[in-house]
Design a protein around this motif. Sequence first.
Motif, PDB file in Angstrom:
ATOM      1  N   SER A  54      28.321  15.544 -40.354  1.00 35.15           N
ATOM      2  CA  SER A  54      27.338  15.656 -39.275  1.00 35.15           C
ATOM      3  C   SER A  54      25.911  15.559 -39.810  1.00 35.15           C
ATOM      4  N   LYS A  56      25.069  13.498 -42.291  1.00 32.34           N
ATOM      5  CA  LYS A  56      24.853  12.068 -42.485  1.00 32.34           C
ATOM      6  C   LYS A  56      24.625  11.354 -41.151  1.00 32.34           C
ATOM      7  N   THR A  57      25.372  11.735 -40.143  1.00 34.01           N
ATOM      8  CA  THR A  57      25.246  11.107 -38.821  1.00 34.01           C
ATOM      9  C   THR A  57      25.229  12.203 -37.767  1.00 34.01           C
ATOM     10  N   PRO A  59      25.472  14.192 -34.565  1.00 32.08           N
ATOM     11  CA  PRO A  59      26.146  13.830 -33.309  1.00 32.08           C
ATOM     12  C   PRO A  59      25.323  14.034 -32.034  1.00 32.08           C
ATOM     13  N   TYR A  96      18.595   6.792 -32.557  1.00 34.66           N
ATOM     14  CA  TYR A  96      19.806   6.886 -33.382  1.00 34.66           C
ATOM     15  C   TYR A  96      19.389   7.139 -34.827  1.00 34.66           C
ATOM     16  N   ARG A  97      19.983   8.174 -35.399  1.00 34.72           N
ATOM     17  CA  ARG A  97      19.633   8.553 -36.763  1.00 34.72           C
ATOM     18  C   ARG A  97      20.884   8.563 -37.640  1.00 34.72           C
ATOM     19  N   TYR A  98      20.719   8.102 -38.842  1.00 35.47           N
ATOM     20  CA  TYR A  98      21.779   8.273 -39.829  1.00 35.47           C
ATOM     21  C   TYR A  98      21.164   8.144 -41.214  1.00 35.47           C
ATOM     22  N   LYS A  99      21.862   8.678 -42.186  1.00 37.51           N
ATOM     23  CA  LYS A  99      21.395   8.630 -43.573  1.00 37.51           C
ATOM     24  C   LYS A  99      22.145   7.536 -44.323  1.00 37.51           C
ATOM     25  N   ASP A 100      21.380   6.690 -44.977  1.00 37.04           N
ATOM     26  CA  ASP A 100      21.941   5.531 -45.657  1.00 37.04           C
ATOM     27  C   ASP A 100      21.799   5.689 -47.169  1.00 37.04           C
ATOM     28  N   ASN A 115      16.556   8.045 -44.594  1.00 39.04           N
ATOM     29  CA  ASN A 115      16.715   8.362 -43.174  1.00 39.04           C
ATOM     30  C   ASN A 115      16.398   7.136 -42.325  1.00 39.04           C
ATOM     31  N   LYS A 117      16.159   5.208 -38.704  1.00 41.41           N
ATOM     32  CA  LYS A 117      15.991   5.488 -37.275  1.00 41.41           C
ATOM     33  C   LYS A 117      15.911   4.174 -36.515  1.00 41.41           C
ATOM     34  N   SER A 257      16.169  18.366 -40.387  1.00 41.97           N
ATOM     35  CA  SER A 257      17.528  18.065 -39.918  1.00 41.97           C
ATOM     36  C   SER A 257      18.552  19.102 -40.357  1.00 41.97           C
TER      37      SER A 257
END
Length: 488
Positions: A54, A56-57, A59, A96-100, A115, A117, A257
């Motif tokens: 959660s 990393k991405t 919800p 939309y957020r996620y860690k790459d 991060n 976006k 976060s």
Amino acid sequence: MTRRSCSVYAVGIICALLMVVGVGLYVAQTFRTIMHNRLKKEIVLVEGSRVFASWKTPPPPVYMEFFFFNLTNMDEFLKGAKPVVNQIGPYTYREYRYKDNVTMMENDTLVSAYNIKSFVFLSDKSVGDPNVDAITTVNIPLWAVMNKLKGNYLKSFGVNLIISATKSDFFTTRTVNELLWGYEDPLLARLSSSSPEIDKIFGLMYKKNGTNSGEFVYQTGVQNYMDYGRVKTWKGQSQLTFWNSNISNSINGSDGSAFHPLLEKDERIYIFTPDLCRTIYMEYEKDVEVNGIPAYRFTPPRSVLASKEENPDNEGFCVTKDECLGTGLLKVSPCRKAAPVVASFPHFYLADDKFVEAIEGMSPVREQHQTFLDLNPTTGVIVRANKRAQINVLLSKLSGFSVVIDDASAARVQKLLLIVTLVSSFPLIIVGLGLIMLLVFIILLVRDRRQKTSGDDNTSYCPVSDKEKDDPQNGTFIGLTPKADPQA
């Protein structure tokens, strides 16, 4: 003693033992300690932990709402009147957020990530069409250029000519989509032709859709649960370089976060935000409940953006000694390419009254303009959050600039053009002088020849008597006049 009596006594003894053990365990906080120790081991940023996926991405859906202040009295304002604005919005985007590129480091004690976006427009949660709705607001590129060149008369003079040629004005009317995601500015386009490092596109969210703000390295919390999610470095730096003190340049806390479990009401939580180029802090305000989950509400106090007089720790955020803007404002020019950009809470919430009174249309309301985080104190999980910020442009009189050229500047331009014309024509001037000198030389030569001819005629030999003509020897006859007798 009957069997029934034995049963009664047995039940009584068991009840007493249970009560004693229960009270003892409660006083000793044994089970609480066991659960807390379990939480400390479970809530870590390590592959396979309960929170890693959660983190990393995330919800829960995140919505970004944009509001704009539309200037309604531009002409009057330029003549010295108080600006009048009306708020237009929201224009809502799903974020939309996620860690790459997540990479574990140093035996799982650190983890690096970017991060990412991205934004998708939601028409059903917006007031209008961002491709159609137009806003009259400050021409940020123009003010940024003028602010960067202030004090440099030579460069500002040249830029003045470009400003006039591109018909750039102090204010501009653009669509919401242009203001957010970018448009080609005529002034920047002209400047970029000679300075490639200048981007001709400007937008408040330009290059922020589907991009990142740099590499973060986080502490995983394996060694100490209090370090869970804490930022160790950003873009390879453990300290910033924008400001004028170590306190102001410090990178503390999380990126907003993730927060450590077992939160206490009397602690400050720190958040490093690249948008503000600094670390801010929040303090406990009250207990709340979100969907049946208990939470502590943390919010930034007034001291975060207080003046150096109210909070001496903030002196390092003054760009210069003369650029301390007062409580409620933060000039972020050092990390915005010297643009005169100022951050605040919406409608100058928590700012000095003078800023609210300076613009008609400002109406700060705590419930609408407060930034806050609602955190479950046991797990540190965010159950509700509202981040609210306002972008302002500092307008000040800058000497050496005039969007519409005035009489004094026109006179200077005319003088400059005269000088340029003279310098450009200098070879022709030399040729002209040469022709004049040649003409003078010819005139003088003719006059000199005439004078010589006239002199020969005046000194020619003439006979004094007719005898000379008859002299076969062509000799010279000298006629003598008898000398008078002095006695006569």
